[in-house]
Scaffold this motif. Structure first.
Motif, PDB file in Angstrom:
ATOM      1  N   THR A 119      -2.308  10.970 -16.285  1.00  0.00           N
ATOM      2  CA  THR A 119      -2.316  10.033 -15.163  1.00  0.00           C
ATOM      3  C   THR A 119      -1.086  10.283 -14.307  1.00  0.00           C
ATOM      4  O   THR A 119       0.033  10.332 -14.830  1.00  0.00           O
ATOM      5  N   PHE A 134      -3.475  13.627  -2.874  1.00  0.00           N
ATOM      6  CA  PHE A 134      -4.695  13.341  -3.638  1.00  0.00           C
ATOM      7  C   PHE A 134      -5.490  14.622  -3.854  1.00  0.00           C
ATOM      8  O   PHE A 134      -5.944  14.913  -4.969  1.00  0.00           O
ATOM      9  N   ARG A 144      -6.359  10.652 -13.372  1.00  0.00           N
ATOM     10  CA  ARG A 144      -6.363   9.451 -12.537  1.00  0.00           C
ATOM     11  C   ARG A 144      -5.031   9.328 -11.809  1.00  0.00           C
ATOM     12  O   ARG A 144      -4.022   9.945 -12.196  1.00  0.00           O
ATOM     13  N   ILE A 145      -5.037   8.484 -10.781  1.00  0.00           N
ATOM     14  CA  ILE A 145      -3.820   8.172 -10.027  1.00  0.00           C
ATOM     15  C   ILE A 145      -3.622   6.670 -10.074  1.00  0.00           C
ATOM     16  O   ILE A 145      -4.521   5.896  -9.724  1.00  0.00           O
ATOM     17  N   THR A 147      -1.863   3.664  -8.350  1.00  0.00           N
ATOM     18  CA  THR A 147      -1.277   3.479  -7.019  1.00  0.00           C
ATOM     19  C   THR A 147      -1.380   2.044  -6.534  1.00  0.00           C
ATOM     20  O   THR A 147      -2.328   1.326  -6.865  1.00  0.00           O
ATOM     21  N   GLY A 149      -1.359   1.799  -3.258  1.00  0.00           N
ATOM     22  CA  GLY A 149      -1.702   2.103  -1.874  1.00  0.00           C
ATOM     23  C   GLY A 149      -0.481   2.261  -0.990  1.00  0.00           C
ATOM     24  O   GLY A 149      -0.521   1.988   0.198  1.00  0.00           O
ATOM     25  N   ILE A 161      -6.104   2.276  -1.003  1.00  0.00           N
ATOM     26  CA  ILE A 161      -6.731   2.360  -2.325  1.00  0.00           C
ATOM     27  C   ILE A 161      -8.238   2.536  -2.177  1.00  0.00           C
ATOM     28  O   ILE A 161      -8.853   3.382  -2.839  1.00  0.00           O
ATOM     29  N   LEU A 164      -9.093   6.049  -0.835  1.00  0.00           N
ATOM     30  CA  LEU A 164      -8.967   7.062  -1.878  1.00  0.00           C
ATOM     31  C   LEU A 164     -10.096   6.944  -2.899  1.00  0.00           C
ATOM     32  O   LEU A 164     -10.644   7.950  -3.352  1.00  0.00           O
ATOM     33  N   ASN A 165     -10.448   5.722  -3.230  1.00  0.00           N
ATOM     34  CA  ASN A 165     -11.493   5.475  -4.215  1.00  0.00           C
ATOM     35  C   ASN A 165     -12.839   6.048  -3.757  1.00  0.00           C
ATOM     36  O   ASN A 165     -13.673   6.437  -4.584  1.00  0.00           O
ATOM     37  N   ILE A 173      -9.142   6.472  -9.210  1.00  0.00           N
ATOM     38  CA  ILE A 173      -8.090   5.668  -8.586  1.00  0.00           C
ATOM     39  C   ILE A 173      -7.952   4.364  -9.360  1.00  0.00           C
ATOM     40  O   ILE A 173      -8.921   3.598  -9.498  1.00  0.00           O
ATOM     41  N   ALA A 175      -5.897   0.870  -9.441  1.00  0.00           N
ATOM     42  CA  ALA A 175      -5.044  -0.009  -8.634  1.00  0.00           C
ATOM     43  C   ALA A 175      -4.041  -0.715  -9.531  1.00  0.00           C
ATOM     44  O   ALA A 175      -4.392  -1.288 -10.565  1.00  0.00           O
ATOM     45  N   ILE A 192     -13.281  -0.914  -7.238  1.00  0.00           N
ATOM     46  CA  ILE A 192     -12.237  -0.135  -7.905  1.00  0.00           C
ATOM     47  C   ILE A 192     -12.605   0.034  -9.373  1.00  0.00           C
ATOM     48  O   ILE A 192     -12.912  -0.941 -10.066  1.00  0.00           O
TER      49      ILE A 192
END
Length: 247
Positions: A119, A134, A144-145, A147, A149, A161, A164-165, A173, A175, A192
């Motif tokens: 991650t 990204f 995964r990231i 973030t 946002g 967010i 990106l999602n 992604i 959150a 999300i």
């Protein structure tokens, strides 16, 4: 169903989070630093105490995410330790001086991880061009990231967010930053896939003797007689909300 990850700073907190419905644990030390690599003893203990997936953070110090050579070497050693202990994943991130993802070092991390899910943490929120980063993380094979946002909270950063999602399924992604029961529905309705919460609260130290004239912290205003831990009720409420959410 949206996955609920809880950030824990102690083994007892991780056990509590698991009991109250967490799907995965991010395991850290040093909450006032935003999370640092846990000790070897704590890592051994949590492997024995918790059955759900645990992803420890690999971060040698607080502050920025551009590391000296010795710091990065210690990160690779820590990753080897996590691999040998059998953890399924880890949480980390490295940036260049220009605020880009450090491709070379992230490749070394992925190689050292040998199949563990990696991650990329909120170092992403400090990068200069999140959309480009990204794409680079996707090419690297990051799982995964995490973030907010690029804002102070994930609620404030929901626009990025969500953007990106919608780009692709990988990296996922997740959150995080200020995700709580009172705003969780916002992320569920946005589609999300994973949310990250400390579900935390400060409680008073049990110490009766206190020396008010001395501090062990570099921050003179820090309350050394307060402890940060998981609020099990908050975890349970969020899990219940996720279970009953219908897209």
């Amino acid at each position: 169903m949206t996955l609920l990850e809880i950030c824990c700073y102690g083994v007892d907190d991780a056990v509590l989070a698991e009991q109250r419905g967490a799907d995965r644990i991010e395991f850290c030390s040093a909450p006032k630093e935003g999370g640092l690599t846990p000790s070897f003893g704590a890592l051994k203990a949590i492997r024995q105490a918790v059955k759900i997936p645990v992803h420890p953070i690999v971060r040698p110090r607080g502050g920025d995410f551009c590391y000296r050579g010795d710091e990065f070497a210690s990160m690779l050693s820590d990753i080897a330790m996590l691999r040998d202990l059998g953890f399924p994943g880890l949480v980390t991130g490295v940036l260049t001086e220009e605020g880009d993802v450090d491709i070379v070092r992230m490749q070394e991390i992925i190689q050292a991880a040998q199949g563990m899910a990696v991650t990329f943490h909120r170092a992403f929120d400090m990068c200069a061009n999140p959309l480009q980063v990204f794409d680079k993380l996707a090419e690297l094979g990051i799982a995964r990231i995490l973030t907010s946002g690029q804002q102070s909270s994930a609620v404030k950063g929901l626009s990025l967010i969500t953007e990106l999602n919608a780009r692709s399924g990988v990296p996922i992604i997740m959150a995080g930053a200020g995700v709580r029961p009172d705003n969780l529905e916002t992320f569920l309705h946005a589609g999300i896939k994973e949310v990250h919460s400390s579900a935390g609260r400060w409680t008073a130290s049990p110490m009766r003797y206190r020396n008010p004239g001395l501090s062990m912290s570099s921050d003179a205003s820090a309350d050394e007689y307060a402890r940060y831990g998981v609020d099990g009720d908050a975890v349970a409420v969020m899990k219940e909300m996720i279970s009953h959410h219908r897209p």
